[in-house]
Motif scaffolding. Structure first.
Motif, mmCIF file in Angstrom:
data_model
loop_
_atom_site.group_PDB
_atom_site.id
_atom_site.type_symbol
_atom_site.label_atom_id
_atom_site.label_comp_id
_atom_site.label_asym_id
_atom_site.label_seq_id
_atom_site.Cartn_x
_atom_site.Cartn_y
_atom_site.Cartn_z
ATOM 1 N N ASP A 201 0.882 -1.173 0.000
ATOM 2 C CA ASP A 201 0.000 0.000 0.000
ATOM 3 C C ASP A 201 0.919 1.222 0.000
ATOM 4 O O ASP A 201 2.139 1.062 -0.135
ATOM 5 N N LYS A 287 -3.945 3.443 2.471
ATOM 6 C CA LYS A 287 -3.308 2.646 3.526
ATOM 7 C C LYS A 287 -4.300 1.602 4.059
ATOM 8 O O LYS A 287 -5.449 1.939 4.358
ATOM 9 N N ILE A 288 -3.843 0.359 4.173
ATOM 10 C CA ILE A 288 -4.733 -0.710 4.645
ATOM 11 C C ILE A 288 -4.941 -0.548 6.154
ATOM 12 O O ILE A 288 -3.969 -0.436 6.911
ATOM 13 N N LYS A 289 -6.196 -0.503 6.581
ATOM 14 C CA LYS A 289 -6.524 -0.299 8.004
ATOM 15 C C LYS A 289 -6.528 -1.640 8.724
ATOM 16 O O LYS A 289 -6.843 -2.679 8.137
ATOM 17 N N LYS A 290 -6.205 -1.610 10.026
ATOM 18 C CA LYS A 290 -6.193 -2.882 10.772
ATOM 19 C C LYS A 290 -7.591 -3.183 11.321
ATOM 20 O O LYS A 290 -7.829 -3.120 12.522
ATOM 21 N N THR A 291 -8.465 -3.508 10.406
ATOM 22 C CA THR A 291 -9.845 -3.771 10.812
ATOM 23 C C THR A 291 -10.098 -5.264 11.027
ATOM 24 O O THR A 291 -10.785 -5.641 11.955
#
Ligand SMILES: Cc1cc2nc3c(=O)[nH]c(=O)nc-3n(C[C@H](O)[C@H](O)[C@H](O)COP(=O)(O)O)c2cc1C
Length: 395
Positions: A201, A287-291
């Motif tokens: 990302d 940006k990849i979220k920490k979901t």
């Protein structure tokens, strides 16, 4: 190297002119005959007497009727082994780019066939002005070697790009250019270095532990043996080596493209870079979220640069292996049609990634295996280049 060489030292009207005294002194101490040529402006910053005292020779003025050099600028131009302008003002750079010859220095540079080094020094705003940049590009294209400037505190009190390169750096370049009769003189060598980075990302990537040290050592060793070197480098904290054309890339795909362009007309390609084998199938735009508790990355193969690149040049590969080092390296040599492969065992503590030393085995097409002891990466580089010189001579 500098002993008995004639160095023409051109000094122009920069606040850094005082630093030329150190350069003149060190060159003289190294045994060079230093002929100083000062512009009129330069003499307002530092006196000709300083250089006369340091070099034992009077700075040359082509209009001096009492000069024992005859037509000063022509005599100098013909005697020169190398010309160095340090510091070089924006003004002299513009004049040389335009072919103007209105003083002893510009006439000498125009008349000489010796390699010429330009070490710019000026305020950062003058250096970054597109006019200066265009002029430098023109001079580079005409074969001038540009050294610096460097980032740091400027005379104005500002911090920026404009400081004269250090005396050590300038002397290094002079030595390198004078060494152009080494055993790789006039050879074109392409070296790759560092570990590629494949973006996941905008902030994350897949990388590896390669430091770039082996590739940089190879590039510098080839330069010092007289080669024209192109260094295709993935991001590393290492300083860009002087006298080498560095091409900065990040991903395997970019490296492939840069290699394909750089090898045109090359004599050898040495692939010391650690190129990623896989890259993310797609790069997230945001940006990849920490979901989610887990995240799966789908990876696809990167291009195999050594297999895909074509041309009539020597191919040298590297094999960093953790087991069956020789067997795996031999397989790679055959599969990729290499002339040489340099194998190292990355489980060895003193060897490989990040280290200043390396313990390698060089294997050639005929199956000859040369296991070297633990050496510095520079020493390893010279051993590899010895083999490259040997193989190039047989072509
Ligand atoms: C105090 C002072 C410092 C200067 N420093 C620089 C400098 O570092 N670099 C530069 O390109 N010009 C500098 N200049 C401007 C040059 O001296 C000016 O362009 C001059 O015409 C250059 O002549 P030359 O290239 O023939 O030596 C400076 C001028 C002054 C008054």
């Amino acid at each position: 190297m500098l002993a008995d060489k004639t160095v023409i030292l051109g000094i122009t009207g920069s606040i850094a002119a005082y630093k030329a005294a150190d350069l003149a002194s060190k060159l003289t101490q190294a045994g060079a005959r230093v002929e100083v040529v000062m512009t009129k402006s330069a003499t307002r910053f530092i006196t000709p007497l300083t250089f006369r005292s340091l070099t034992g020779r009077r700075p040359v003025d082509m209009f001096d009727p009492d000069s024992e050099l005859g037509i000063g600028h022509i005599t100098l131009a013909e005697a020169a082994d190398i010309v160095v302008i340090a510091p070089a003002t924006a003004n002299i750079i513009a004049k040389l780019a335009a072919g103007i010859s209105d003083d002893t220095l510009t006439c000498t540079v125009l008349a000489t066939r010796a390699p010429t080094i330009i070490a710019p020094a000026m305020h950062d705003s003058m250096f970054h002005n597109p006019i200066t940049q265009d002029n430098l590009t023109k001079l580079k294209a005409r074969g001038f070697t540009i050294v610096g400037p460097e980032q740091g505190r400027l005379a104005s009190g500002d911090v920026g790009m404009g400081r004269l390169a250090t005396t050590e750096k300038i002397i290094n370049i002079i030595s390198n250019l004078l060494e152009r009769n080494g055993d790789l003189a006039s050879k074109h060598i392409v070296v790759t270095a560092g570990g590629t980075q494949e973006p996941i990302d905008p902030v994350r990537y897949i990388g590896n532990r390669a430091s770039g040290k082996m590739g940089y050592a190879l590039a510098k060793a080839a330069r010092d043996r007289g080669a024209e070197v192109k260094l295709i480098t993935a991001p590393t904290p290492l300083p860009e080596p002087v006298g080498i054309e560095a091409i900065h890339i990040r991903t395997a795909a970019q490296m492939k493209q840069a290699v394909a362009e750089a090898v045109i007309g090359a004599d050898a390609l040495i692939m010391a870079a650690a190129v990623a084998d896989y890259q993310p199938k797609s790069t997230a735009k945001a940006k990849i979220k920490k979901t989610s508790p887990t995240l799966a990355l789908e990876l696809v193969r990167t291009p195999d640069i050594l297999t895909e690149v074509t041309g009539n040049f020597l191919k040298v590969g590297f094999a960093a292996e953790s087991h069956d080092v020789i067997t795996n390296a031999r397989e790679k040599l055959e599969k990729k049609h290499l002339d040489l492969i340099v194998a190292n065992d990355i489980t060895d503590r003193d060897s490989g990634f990040g280290s200043d030393t390396n313990k390698v085995t060089i294997i050639d097409k005929q199956g000859n295996i040369d296991s070297l002891p633990l050496l510095t990466k520079r020493e390893v580089a010279d051993k590899i280049l010895d083999r490259v010189v040997e193989l190039l001579a047989k072509r």
